[in-house]
Design a protein around this motif. Structure first.
Motif, PDB file in Angstrom:
ATOM      1  N   UNK A  12       0.831  -1.204   0.000  1.00 19.12           N
ATOM      2  CA  UNK A  12       0.000   0.000   0.000  1.00 19.12           C
ATOM      3  C   UNK A  12       0.867   1.256   0.000  1.00 19.12           C
ATOM      4  N   UNK A  13       1.952   1.228   0.785  1.00 20.54           N
ATOM      5  CA  UNK A  13       2.858   2.377   0.837  1.00 20.54           C
ATOM      6  C   UNK A  13       3.429   2.685  -0.536  1.00 20.54           C
ATOM      7  N   UNK A  14       3.981   1.674  -1.189  1.00 17.44           N
ATOM      8  CA  UNK A  14       4.625   1.933  -2.480  1.00 17.44           C
ATOM      9  C   UNK A  14       3.601   2.299  -3.545  1.00 17.44           C
ATOM     10  N   UNK A  15       2.374   1.781  -3.421  1.00  9.70           N
ATOM     11  CA  UNK A  15       1.330   2.113  -4.382  1.00  9.70           C
ATOM     12  C   UNK A  15       0.895   3.563  -4.259  1.00  9.70           C
ATOM     13  N   UNK A  16       0.920   4.102  -3.035  1.00 11.82           N
ATOM     14  CA  UNK A  16       0.342   5.415  -2.783  1.00 11.82           C
ATOM     15  C   UNK A  16       1.357   6.544  -2.729  1.00 11.82           C
ATOM     16  N   UNK A  17       2.593   6.243  -2.340  1.00 15.07           N
ATOM     17  CA  UNK A  17       3.585   7.300  -2.156  1.00 15.07           C
ATOM     18  C   UNK A  17       4.274   7.634  -3.482  1.00 15.07           C
ATOM     19  N   UNK A  18       4.209   8.904  -3.868  1.00 15.39           N
ATOM     20  CA  UNK A  18       4.807   9.306  -5.148  1.00 15.39           C
ATOM     21  C   UNK A  18       6.310   9.095  -5.168  1.00 15.39           C
ATOM     22  N   UNK A  72       8.124   6.763  -3.773  1.00 15.62           N
ATOM     23  CA  UNK A  72       8.595   5.368  -3.683  1.00 15.62           C
ATOM     24  C   UNK A  72       8.389   4.735  -5.050  1.00 15.62           C
ATOM     25  N   UNK A  73       9.458   4.605  -5.821  1.00 13.17           N
ATOM     26  CA  UNK A  73       9.359   4.159  -7.209  1.00 13.17           C
ATOM     27  C   UNK A  73       9.463   2.644  -7.361  1.00 13.17           C
ATOM     28  N   UNK A  74      10.071   1.974  -6.388  1.00 17.23           N
ATOM     29  CA  UNK A  74      10.304   0.549  -6.555  1.00 17.23           C
ATOM     30  C   UNK A  74      10.476  -0.103  -5.199  1.00 17.23           C
ATOM     31  N   UNK A  75      10.361  -1.415  -5.200  1.00 17.59           N
ATOM     32  CA  UNK A  75      10.367  -2.168  -3.953  1.00 17.59           C
ATOM     33  C   UNK A  75      10.765  -3.609  -4.257  1.00 17.59           C
ATOM     34  N   UNK A  85       9.125  -4.859  -7.682  1.00 19.85           N
ATOM     35  CA  UNK A  85       7.987  -4.045  -8.089  1.00 19.85           C
ATOM     36  C   UNK A  85       8.486  -2.678  -8.548  1.00 19.85           C
ATOM     37  N   UNK A  86       8.065  -2.264  -9.734  1.00 21.77           N
ATOM     38  CA  UNK A  86       8.505  -0.987 -10.292  1.00 21.77           C
ATOM     39  C   UNK A  86       7.305  -0.235 -10.849  1.00 21.77           C
ATOM     40  N   UNK A  87       7.330   1.084 -10.732  1.00 22.38           N
ATOM     41  CA  UNK A  87       6.258   1.912 -11.272  1.00 22.38           C
ATOM     42  C   UNK A  87       6.466   2.083 -12.773  1.00 22.38           C
ATOM     43  N   UNK A  88       5.488   1.612 -13.545  1.00 24.26           N
ATOM     44  CA  UNK A  88       5.629   1.591 -15.000  1.00 24.26           C
ATOM     45  C   UNK A  88       5.761   2.979 -15.582  1.00 24.26           C
ATOM     46  N   UNK A  89       5.182   3.984 -14.916  1.00 28.21           N
ATOM     47  CA  UNK A  89       5.187   5.341 -15.472  1.00 28.21           C
ATOM     48  C   UNK A  89       6.452   6.121 -15.130  1.00 28.21           C
ATOM     49  N   UNK A  93      17.643   2.471 -12.888  1.00 24.24           N
ATOM     50  CA  UNK A  93      18.307   2.474 -11.592  1.00 24.24           C
ATOM     51  C   UNK A  93      17.551   1.618 -10.587  1.00 24.24           C
ATOM     52  N   UNK A  94      16.222   1.627 -10.663  1.00 22.69           N
ATOM     53  CA  UNK A  94      15.423   0.789  -9.776  1.00 22.69           C
ATOM     54  C   UNK A  94      15.704  -0.691 -10.021  1.00 22.69           C
ATOM     55  N   UNK A  95      15.832  -1.082 -11.276  1.00 19.90           N
ATOM     56  CA  UNK A  95      16.135  -2.485 -11.571  1.00 19.90           C
ATOM     57  C   UNK A  95      17.455  -2.903 -10.932  1.00 19.90           C
ATOM     58  N   UNK A  96      18.467  -2.060 -11.025  1.00 14.51           N
ATOM     59  CA  UNK A  96      19.765  -2.413 -10.436  1.00 14.51           C
ATOM     60  C   UNK A  96      19.649  -2.582  -8.930  1.00 14.51           C
TER      61      UNK A  96
END
Length: 240
Positions: A121-127, A129-132, A149-153, A161-164
């Motif tokens: 819920x945190x990562x879904x809602x917080x602008x 937090x781009x990845x987890x 988990x990564x934000x597609x947009x 950088x999130x993937x790494x």
């Protein structure tokens, strides 16, 4: 989170810093089930994948542009060399899932999740937090599943950088902590690519002298020796 990409540091590896960073990253975690400590809590058990000898670790994508999937495959190939794991791409359910989710998909995922509900819920809602990375262990401390988990947009550089960072965390370095060496796992740093320090940390995590389930005190003397070997090897241009 992470800033602009920078290459690996030019300076030598420091064995003491490497061991200290490994302890901070591998023996504490924010998001791991299976007995891992809460943030700032007591040291936890060493966690990593331990597939049967010769078995590949299956992974699958959900979403993601072609360039995202290509970058993930490139990083997994590098991880194979660093950890000794082999990876096999499939569809649907897999031990490792790499998911690029839009806002609506994130909300539905958080609402229906049976695990890590607060974090989802945190990562879904917080602008910001781009990845987890999330993981689950068995009773021995071996990982049995993980999600990246990564934000597609997010913009392409951010996704890269999130993937790494998150693929590295999904190998078992689940904590975000201030590090003594330059690292993508340090959210106060601005590295967006694995540094030489990060690659040494990942090699160290999968050294056969360490085993899943080890506590920090048990691992400490072994860790110091492996870190010294890594620093000598780096100083010698890769020679033992």
């Amino acid at each position: 989170m992470l800033g602009s990409p920078r290459g690996p540091q030019a300076g030598p590896l420091d064995a003491e810093a490497l061991a200290a960073d490994f302890t901070a990253l591998a023996f504490r975690a924010e998001a791991l089930e299976g007995g891992i400590a809460e943030p700032g809590g007591s040291p936890a058990r060493l966690t990593r994948w331990a597939p049967p000898s010769g078995a590949a670790l299956g992974y699958a994508f959900e979403g993601g542009a072609p360039e995202d999937r290509a970058e993930a495959r490139r990083l997994l190939a590098r991880l194979s060399g660093l950890t000794g794991l082999s990876f096999s791409e499939g569809e649907g359910e897999a031990a490792l899932r790499i998911r690029f989710l839009d806002p609506e998909r994130r909300r539905r995922d958080a609402a229906s999740a049976q695990d890590f509900r607060a974090l989802r819920r945190l990562w879904a809602e917080e602008e910001g937090v781009f990845c987890l990375a999330l993981g689950e262990t068995d009773e021995t401390g071996a990982l049995i599943r993980a999600e990246v988990l990564l934000k597609a947009e997010a913009d392409p550089e951010r996704r890269r950088s999130c993937l790494a960072e998150e693929l590295g965390q999904a190998m078992g370095l689940f904590n975000d902590a201030a590090t003594r060496g330059p690292s993508v796992f340090d959210d106060d740093d601005r590295h967006a690519l694995w540094t030489a320090q990060d690659e040494a940390l990942l090699r160290l995590l999968y050294d056969p002298r360490l085993t899943p389930g080890m506590g920090a005190q048990e691992a400490a003397p072994i860790l110091r020796e492996i870190a010294k070997e890594a620093a000598r090897r780096a100083a010698g241009g890769g020679r033992p």
